[in-house]
Design a protein around this motif. Structure first.
Motif: not given
Length: 611
Positions: A93-106
Motif C-alpha cells: 500500500k505504501e508503494q502504491q501511494k508513491l506510484l499514485q503520486a508519481y502518476e498524478v505528477g505525470i
C-alpha cells in the motif's frame, strides 16, 4: 505471549464442515501452501459427543490434550502467516501511494491545462474567484448565508494552493483577490481580510462580512436582572476595509447593531474618503426581541450607488440619493419605511419585506412615479394594509406578492383598494407562497384589466376546503361559457361547489351567473402555474376559453386577448398527499395540450426541483 482462544459468536454446530481436504496457496512460484486435512479431523464425532454429554476416560482425555496442542500449533502457524501477509500488504500500500503520486505528477505535466495561456487561465480563475456577474455577488453571499450556512468564501486561497505555478500567478494577479466573503470576527479573520486588501492593490473590491454571534434575547427580563455575558462584552473595532471605502463596489454586511455601527458605519462617517465607486450595498441588522436600533444620522452621499438594501436598521439620510434605482426595505416600521422612501426619488425597483404595523395618520400619501417593479413580502398581514394604502404607484408594471396571507382578515379590502389607484398600468403579476379567499381573488382579478402575464407558485391552503388554484382556474376559465347555456350552468355549479361560502348569502343564482359571465383578465397572454393537484380538466377549460380558434365560440371573442404562452411546473419533492399530481398526470396533461400546441400555443410542461 498468552494464546488468544477462539470464542465463536454463534454455535459451532452451525459451522458448515467441509468433507474434502482444503489448501491455501501462498506462493505460486514455489507452490508454498498451507493444507487442512479435514477428513482426518473428526469434527462430526467431536460435535456428537459434545451434544450427548459424553465423559471421556483418562486415556481418551490424554489423547484429546495431544490433539488440542497440535490444533493450537496449526492455529499459531496460520496466525504467523497472516502477520507476514499484513506486513507485505502494508508495504504494498505504501508503494502504491508513491506510484499514485508519481502518476498524478505525470498527468499534471501532460495535461492540456499546462499549455493553456496565462491570459485564458486568468479568465477562468477570475470566474471562479470573482463570479460571472459582479452584480450577483452580494445576492449569492446572502443565499449562502441563509440557505446553506456557508460563512467563508475564499476561493483565491484554494486556487493558489494547486501548484507552484498557480501560486505565483494567483498571488501576482490583484484581480483575483478583489472578491471575498468571510465571518468577520474570529481569531484569523482580520489577517485574512488584510491579505485580500493588500493583494488586490488598487482594484475595486466586492466583499461580504458577517458577524455570526447573535446576542441572547432579553425580552421580558427586567433591565436590572440582565447579567452581562461574553456576548454583551464584545468590543468591535473598526474593520480594515473601511480605510479602503473608495474601492468598494458590491458590499454585504450583516450582524448585530454594535457590529454594524462600531465596525463600519461610525468609522465610515468619520473617514475622510467616501465610497465613490460603490454600486450595491446590503446592510442587515439582526433583530433581537425587545430591542429596537436607534436612529442613525447618515450624512454620506453615494455618487454611484445603484442598489441599496436596508434590513433592520433605522438610517436617516441627510440628502436625497438620486442614483439609487433598486431599493429593498426589511424589518422596519411603516413610518420609518415611508420617511426612508422620501430620500430616494428615482427608485424603479422596490422590495418591501416584513414591515411592522405603525400609525400613518400624520403622513400624506407618498407618490413613487418611477417605480415599475414592486415586490411585497408580508408574513404578517397588518403591515401590508397600512403601508400599501399610504403609497401611490402610478407607473407600476410588475408586481410580486410573496407570503401574502389574506385568510381570514377583515383588512383585506384595504389592501385590495391598493389596486384601485389612478393610472394603474400593471401588466405582470406573480403570486408565490400566498393564500387567498375566493372573493378576494375575484376582486383582485376585476381590478387588473390590463394584466398580460400571470405567475402562480406554491399557494398556501389553510384547510382542505380551501383550494386556491382551483378557484383561479375557475375564475379565468369562466369566459368560455359566454352564450353557452349548458356551459354556463356547469361553471355555475363548479363555483358553487368550491367557493366555500365566501360569497355573501344574499347573492342569488342570477348574481352568480353575472360573475361567471365576466371576462376576467381579458388581456392575459402568458400564464405560468405551479400545479400540485391534477386540475387537468379545469386547466383545459381555461385554455379552450383563451384559445377561441379551437372551438365554436361567439364572434365577440375575436377582439379579446388570446393566451399565447402556458407554463406548467410540477415538483415531486413537495407532493406528498394522495390527491397530489403524479408523473402520470403530467403525461396526460402533455397529451391533452398537444392539439393546442399544434395550433400555435407555446406550451411547456416540466418537472422541476424549484425551491
Amino acid at each position: 505471549m498468552a494464546p488468544t482462544y477462539f470464542r465463536p459468536s454463534q454455535s459451532i454446530a452451525q459451522i458448515s464442515w467441509p468433507s474434502e481436504r482444503i489448501s491455501a496457496c501462498l506462493c505460486d512460484e514455489c507452490d508454498y501452501s498451507i493444507h487442512l486435512d479435514t477428513p482426518s479431523l473428526d469434527f462430526p464425532g467431536i460435535l456428537a459427543r459434545t451434544r450427548s454429554g459424553y465423559n471421556p476416560t483418562a486415556s481418551e482425555r490424554m489423547a484429546y490434550l495431544g490433539m488440542l496442542e497440535k490444533t493450537r500449533s496449526e492455529i499459531d502457524r496460520r496466525e504467523g502467516e497472516l502477520r507476514r501477509l499484513r506486513k507485505a500488504m502494508k508495504k504494498l500500500k505504501e508503494q502504491q501511494k508513491l506510484l499514485q503520486a508519481y502518476e498524478v505528477g505525470i498527468r499534471h505535466l501532460s495535461s492540456p491545462i499546462q499549455s493553456l495561456p496565462l491570459e485564458i487561465l486568468g479568465i477562468i480563475l477570475r470566474y471562479v474567484c470573482c463570479g460571472n456577474d459582479a452584480m450577483d455577488i452580494a445576492n449569492s453571499y446572502r443565499h449562502d448565508i441563509h440557505h446553506r450556512g456557508v460563512k467563508n468564501r475564499l476561493p483565491s486561497f484554494d486556487a493558489s494552493g494547486v501548484c507552484f505555478k498557480w501560486h505565483n500567478f494567483v498571488t501576482s494577479t490583484p484581480m483575483l483577490w478583489s472578491s471575498f466573503g468571510h465571518d468577520a470576527y474570529n481569531p484569523v479573520s482580520q489577517s485574512l481580510v488584510q491579505i485580500f486588501i493588500d493583494r488586490s492593490c488598487l482594484n475595486l473590491i466586492d466583499f461580504s462580512l458577517t458577524d455570526w454571534r447573535r446576542p441572547p434575547t432579553t425580552r421580558g427580563i427586567p433591565r436590572k436582572a440582565i447579567v452581562p455575558t461574553a456576548e454583551h462584552r464584545i468590543k468591535y473595532l473598526p474593520s480594515p476595509v473601511v480605510a479602503h471605502c473608495n474601492r468598494w463596489r458590491h458590499v454585504l454586511i450583516a450582524g448585530q447593531f454594535k457590529f454594524l455601527y462600531n465596525s463600519f458605519l461610525e468609522p465610515l462617517m468619520e473617514n475622510i474618503g467616501t465610497p465613490s465607486n460603490l454600486i450595491s450595498l446590503d446592510l442587515e441588522c439582526y433583530r433581537v426581541r425587545g430591542y429596537n436600533p436607534p436612529l442613525i444620522e447618515f450624512p454620506i452621499v453615494f455618487h454611484s450607488l445603484e442598489s441599496l438594501a436596508i434590513r433592520g436598521l433605522n438610517l436617516n439620510f441627510g440628502t436625497p440619493q438620486y442614483t439609487v434605482t433598486t431599493l429593498c426595505l426589511s424589518n422596519m416600521t411603516c413610518v420609518n419605511a415611508l420617511s426612508f422612501l422620501q430620500k430616494f426619488p428615482n427608485i424603479e425597483r422596490l422590495t418591501v419585506d416584513k414591515i411592522d404595523v405603525d400609525n400613518l395618520s400624520t403622513y400624506a400619501p407618498l407618490v413613487l412615479d418611477k417605480v415599475q417593479t414592486l415586490t411585497l413580502i408580508f408574513p404578517f398581514f397588518g403591515g401590508a394594509a397600512g403601508f400599501l394604502t399610504a403609497i401611490k404607484f402610478p407607473c407600476l408594471a410588475y408586481l410580486y406578492l410573496d407570503h401574502l396571507v389574506f385568510w381570514p382578515n377583515p383588512e383585506s379590502h384595504s389592501v385590495l383598494s391598493f389596486f384601485d389607484q389612478d393610472c394603474f398600468t400593471l401588466t405582470s403579476l406573480s403570486i408565490k407562497t400566498s393564500s387567498f379567499r375566493y372573493e378576494e381573488l375575484l376582486q383582485l382579478f376585476r381590478r387588473l384589466p390590463s394584466l398580460t402575464h400571470l405567475y402562480v407558485e406554491k399557494l398556501i391552503d389553510k384547510s382542505p376546503e380551501n383550494d386556491t388554484m382551483r378557484w383561479i382556474l375557475n375564475l379565468l376559465a369562466a369566459s368560455q361559457h359566454l352564450g353557452m347555456p349548458q356551459g354556463l350552468q356547469k361553471a355555475k355549479q363548479e363555483v358553487d361547489n368550491h367557493a366555500d361560502g365566501s360569497l355573501s348569502n344574499d347573492d342569488d343564482s342570477e348574481d352568480h351567473g353575472r360573475e361567471i359571465r365576466e371576462l376576467l383578465l381579458p388581456q392575459l397572454a402568458e400564464l405560468s402555474l405551479y400545479l400540485r393537484k391534477p386540475h387537468i380538466e379545469l386547466l383545459l377549460n381555461l385554455v379552450r376559453s383563451r384559445r377561441p380558434r379551437l372551438q365554436s365560440s361567439p364572434e365577440n371573442f375575436a377582439d379579446r386577448g388570446c393566451l399565447r404562452t402556458l407554463r406548467v411546473r410540477y415538483d415531486p419533492v413537495y407532493s406528498h398527499g394522495q390527491e397530489d399530481m403524479t408523473p402520470e398526470h403530467l403525461d396526460a396533461l402533455r397529451d391533452s395540450l398537444r392539439p393546442f400546441e399544434e395550433e400555435g400555443l407555446d406550451v411547456a410542461v416540466e418537472v422541476s426541483d424549484y425551491r
